[in-house]
Design an enzyme around this catalytic site. Structure first.
Site, PDB file in Angstrom:
ATOM      1  N   GLU A  41       0.876  -1.430  -0.129  1.00 30.48           N
ATOM      2  CA  GLU A  41       0.123   0.192  -0.152  1.00 30.48           C
ATOM      3  C   GLU A  41       1.026   1.234   0.087  1.00 30.48           C
ATOM      4  O   GLU A  41       2.293   1.144   0.827  1.00 30.48           O
ATOM      5  CB  GLU A  41      -0.819  -0.053   1.322  1.00 30.48           C
ATOM      6  CG  GLU A  41      -1.933   1.187   1.352  1.00 30.48           C
ATOM      7  CD  GLU A  41      -2.483   0.903   2.573  1.00 30.48           C
ATOM      8  OE1 GLU A  41      -2.138   0.314   3.588  1.00 30.48           O
ATOM      9  OE2 GLU A  41      -3.620   1.714   2.739  1.00 30.48           O
ATOM     10  N   LYS A 110      -9.380   2.570  -2.029  1.00 32.15           N
ATOM     11  CA  LYS A 110      -9.440   2.052  -0.925  1.00 32.15           C
ATOM     12  C   LYS A 110     -11.054   2.489  -0.206  1.00 32.15           C
ATOM     13  O   LYS A 110     -11.367   3.596  -0.278  1.00 32.15           O
ATOM     14  CB  LYS A 110      -8.537   2.665  -0.015  1.00 32.15           C
ATOM     15  CG  LYS A 110      -8.646   1.835   1.585  1.00 32.15           C
ATOM     16  CD  LYS A 110      -7.363   2.199   2.354  1.00 32.15           C
ATOM     17  CE  LYS A 110      -7.353   1.440   3.465  1.00 32.15           C
ATOM     18  NZ  LYS A 110      -6.070   1.944   4.241  1.00 32.15           N
ATOM     19  N   CYS A 144      -5.589  -3.036   2.557  1.00 30.59           N
ATOM     20  CA  CYS A 144      -5.350  -2.851   4.244  1.00 30.59           C
ATOM     21  C   CYS A 144      -6.569  -3.172   5.314  1.00 30.59           C
ATOM     22  O   CYS A 144      -7.201  -4.159   5.265  1.00 30.59           O
ATOM     23  CB  CYS A 144      -4.386  -1.757   4.533  1.00 30.59           C
ATOM     24  SG  CYS A 144      -3.420  -2.097   5.834  1.00 30.59           S
TER      25      CYS A 144
END
Ligand SMILES: NC(=O)CCC(=O)C(=O)O
Length: 259
Positions: A41, A110, A144
């Protein structure tokens, strides 16, 4: 499918150094002849969120050119971690996936912003899903904190994903959560999980490393240590129908009771 996770250290806000690091790690990984290479990331900037006004990549253009060139140059599929992308309305934490021809396969921003690391103050959440195919295998990609939302990953596996790629900057104090959540996502979705975390520190965090490849039974296929490392693993797709036949979770679901 042979996968390689580039578990690199990331220099805080130093894009040039990070591109050099990733480029060297990729060249090293290619000696293993992987089919898919995965980056972590925010690998160009790290979590230098207060300087995104200067660091974010305008419409992701520079990152896309770089990733496409690497994918085509090495004729490898690339799950390009994520980068800070400047859009008209703000900055997103965005993942790009490229195929061996260097063509953009998919893009995802995200969806779940992690407040503990101030993402909600500096980033905009994405709101589209992320299913794609690599080498004719249905896949999905997440960033994540997304792994704490099982319904988000299930939304992709119920449409057929057999590999869940996860790119991360996951801190060391929650290493046990990282391993447990990834293992649970593999077991409940009966699919492979290929998770690439970063190594090293930034001014606020020590990161966990421990990039992890899990099979559809939840067994560890390969796991990195805490330091920078190249993690390589082979995915045997015969295991997906084998596990799904044994315990037919998808057939036994009760969408009349829940989504
Ligand atoms: N970069 C992230 O999204 C970190 C997520 C995390 O650390 C967690 O505990 O969740």
């Amino acid at each position: 499918m042979k996968v390689a996770c580039l578990q690199i250290d990331i220099a805080f806000g130093d894009i040039e150094t990070n591109i050099e690091t990733a480029s060297r790690a990729l060249a090293e990984a290619m000696k293993e002849q992987p089919d898919v290479v995965v980056l972590p990331e925010l690998w160009t900037t790290g979590y230098d969120l207060t300087r995104l006004d200067v660091l974010a990549d305008e419409n992701g253009e520079k990152s896309r050119a770089l990733l496409s060139g690497w994918a085509k140059g090495y004729a490898v599929n690339l799950v390009g971690g994520s980068i800070a992308k400047r859009t008209e309305t703000g900055v997103t934490n965005t993942m790009y996936v490229y195929n061996r021809a260097g063509e953009l396969v998919s893009e995802y921003s995200k969806a779940h912003l992690f407040q503990l690391m101030d993402e909600h103050k500096y980033l905009e959440a994405g709101s589209s899903e992320h299913s794609f195919e690599l080498e004719n295998v249905p896949c999905a990609g997440f960033i994540c904190y997304d792994i704490r939302f099982p319904e988000w990953l299930r939304a992709h596996t119920s449409k057929g994903a057999q590999v869940l790629f996860v790119v991360a900057e996951w801190p060391q104090p929650r290493l046990a959560h990282w391993r447990t959540l990834l293992q649970a996502r593999a077991i409940e979705n009966q699919c492979f999980v290929v998770a690439c975390n970063r190594a090293g520190n930034d001014p606020a965090n020590v990161f966990a490393g421990h990039s992890l490849v899990l099979d559809p039974w939840g067994e560890v296929v390969a796991e990195a240590g805490e330091a920078p490392e190249l993690l390589v693993a082979e995915l045997d797709f015969a295991k997906v129908p084998e596990v799904r036949r044994g315990i037919p979770v998808f057939a036994d679901r009760r969408p009349d009771l829940y989504q």
